[in-house]
Scaffold this motif. Sequence first.
Motif, PDB file in Angstrom:
ATOM      1  N   VAL A 124       0.960  -1.113  -0.083  1.00 31.13           N
ATOM      2  CA  VAL A 124      -0.100  -0.045  -0.033  1.00 31.13           C
ATOM      3  C   VAL A 124       0.792   1.224  -0.040  1.00 31.13           C
ATOM      4  CG1 VAL A 124      -0.252   0.296   2.458  1.00 31.13           C
ATOM      5  CG2 VAL A 124      -2.044   1.104   0.877  1.00 31.13           C
ATOM      6  N   TYR A 133      -0.393  -6.365   1.643  1.00 35.34           N
ATOM      7  CA  TYR A 133      -0.934  -5.308   1.061  1.00 35.34           C
ATOM      8  C   TYR A 133      -0.898  -4.299   1.945  1.00 35.34           C
ATOM      9  CZ  TYR A 133      -3.916  -1.848  -0.702  1.00 35.34           C
ATOM     10  OH  TYR A 133      -4.713  -0.701  -0.996  1.00 35.34           O
ATOM     11  N   ARG A 146      -9.649  -3.863  -0.423  1.00 34.34           N
ATOM     12  CA  ARG A 146      -8.571  -2.859  -0.315  1.00 34.34           C
ATOM     13  C   ARG A 146      -8.692  -1.770   0.577  1.00 34.34           C
ATOM     14  NH1 ARG A 146      -3.882  -3.359  -3.773  1.00 34.34           N
ATOM     15  NH2 ARG A 146      -4.336  -4.845  -5.462  1.00 34.34           N
TER      16      ARG A 146
END
Length: 862
Positions: free
Chosen positions: A54, A85, A326
């Motif tokens: 990220v 992530y 996400r």
Amino acid sequence: MKIVHLVQHTHWDREWYFTENDSKAVLYYFMDDLFQRLEEDKTLGPFVLDGQTVVIEDYLSVAPHQETRLRQLIEQGRIVIGPWYTQSDFLVVGAESITRNLLLGHADCQCFGGTMPIGYVPDSFGQSAQLPMFLQQFAIDYAVIWRGWSEHNVAHSEFSWQAADGSKVTTAVLPWGYGCAKWLPDNPQTAQKTLEPILEKQTRFSLTDHVLLPNGNDQSPFEYRVPAMLEQLNPQQDDYRFVRSSFSQFFQALESANVTLPVYQGEFLSPKYMRIHRGIFSTRIDIKQLNARLERTLSQHLEPLLAVNWRLGLPYPQHAVDNIWREAMKSHAHDSIGGCNSDRVNAMVKNRLESGLEMANQLIDLNMKMLAEGITAQQDGKKIIIFNAHPQMSAGLLELTIFTPEQDFRVVDSEGKECRWQIVEEGRQDMSIIVQELSNSTETTWYRKCCLLLEVANIPACGYQTLYLQEGINAGFEQQAKSINKLENAWLRLEVDEQGILTLTDKRSQQSYHNILQLVDGGDAGDNYNYSPPFDDWLINSNGFLTSISGTQGALQSALTLSWKIAVPQDLAARREQRADAVLDITMTITLADSNAWLDVAISVNNTVRDHRLQVLLPTAAQSHIHFADQPFGLIERQNLPSEMAVWQDEQWTEAPVALYPMQSQVMMYDAQRGLCAVTEGLREYQIPQNRQDVIAVTLLRSVGWLGQANMPYRPGRASGMVLPSPDSQIQGMHYFKLSVLAMNHGADNAFWRNVERARGNLHAWLATGWSRFRTNPHGRTFPPHFSVLSWDTELHFSVLKKAQHRDALVVRGWNPSAQPLQRGVPETHGEIMPATLAETALEAQPDTVPTCAPATFVITF
């Protein structure tokens, strides 16, 4: 001579006491500087970008023109990324969230040309016993962790960490954290004095002569002069040899040392050397509940519905679903989901989760509408789609809200056979809010709004059945409710006295549980990180504060509703003076369905007081020194009284290792004769009180007003985080909680686990009214009135049905909730079935059983 492996990195909190907007601005200049230093000196690197992709996403959102430059440094191995992530907290978020974190993190890494093959978890507030399993499912053999370890767990900082299913990863602990060697001086002589105490601590628990030296800190610039300084220091002393290294090189060196690593199995919750902040499990419970609801909506409803519709020929919006995941995972970092942030950041965390839930619910609504549109009606009336995400044919009770102008109505199946239902709540609805076409009308159109409990049967596995609402026709069964003063069915009896004290009797074993579901309010002198009782607490329970009680028996279930006005202190000052100058308005509705062997409990609290904690008690009277809670994809055994409580003060631990624990949604304590289990919705914390070792106390909420404070009974010394006021963390206003309570008559047998799965709920209903906020053109497809994608005869609990990440196939997953291996079974469907890992790659071994604490995944290609 010890070999010191310098690993240069940054730890990147996206948000904390500052916002993600602040961090993106800092990131722009941080990355620009990092690129410049690495390009000017080819000997520098590799540099660890905190193990989370990220950071790349955030950086490219403010500097898209730098993508080529970044990509080149990653491909050269100068910057190492992934495998995650985001840097999630592993004790609060769900199993599917952790799985998607690795799945999407790996996808990002593949796009940029390289993945760091290390399970790097530098700052999670405690470590899940399941981490080795997750890593091995993604072919990751190594882990680097910080918080939660001490020599009380395993004597050395390097060991083989084994999950309950047998998965192992070679693990290295950073005993003093990722920032232990931050901001080193440029001068070798000065640096040597700085490094001496650091290296003494780093080597204290080392198993070999190889030692990790992490150089970096929170949002801290690249210390590009350090490698050259250490090379100058090498010939000036004889104790250490400093090498430019990486985590991968360190593990290679560890393996070449040819030592036998000790094996450890379990979680890491020890706060001896570093705080793990046990209070985060209940801080900002509104955020915890919202996150749990989003996780469940995605994996248990939206993705299965999209999978079924995809098999019927409708599009699968993969990118939209990934974006919801996400955005959710941006709220899963230890500070973010922990709620230990400034009020502004907590508001942003909550907004992301609410936005994700809005998107998910709109996708559900549109896909249900498209599904209903294609079904040819078998009966008159409005279609009701009963959707079953689970891979077994299901039956039971589910909620359905209808709007009708009629006094009479009935629900029938495709053959016209009537279904039973019960109105649990009724009111009036202004239909201009529901129907867009009525919004411009000069007259208000009022309908009845009826919240129904609907009884259904034979709902196809991983599929749906169509029922029909027929208005203006009287239901053909008795619906008259009558007043009652106790709940009773074939399995349970719940009685209440005039004080509101409840007694549950398990009619199967004749065991009784007195004073069950008692509410207890106590002070909280802590902060967003830690619950801390006042030095002289005043506990107040609900006994004696009952204001009303009522009971009704309906066609499908009975309910008792109790209301209290509990006199409590307004704040800590009033609690110190034992002055009850405020009131907590609390209502509890307990329902017992005729067909269920458990109680469903709904609690509403108007929180108008500050600096307190509210818990609901389950007194088990079980003769046991242990209990069990669920963790991601499994079950974990814990002590009622942690043995470390006897030594923590003498050894000067950073925090008390109290029996304040995380759960996913379940906690239970039992012996051979009796026991209780709670299954919660979004409540992530429970406690075993030190003076009542047979009681489970489930935390409903806690209210505090500071991000960080110093000198607390459970956490002596400095403040954690920043000493900032956070008045929003007092979470004033209405709050709603749900849990189910199961009496355990035969321990944790197969029947018990089936009831736990049923109590969590597995069915969804949607009424095709013909009204819609948004219009869509007809898709022109025809669907059958009932349909099943697959069925799977297994005792495993359901995790997800979804489309595969990178191919046109379906993924179905279950997990073993019990302490014993379970038969895996194989799904029945028309496609080609491949046992798979969480990474959706082929599973090499294909055993017939699923170990405890393990998932079972299949990829099905049609």
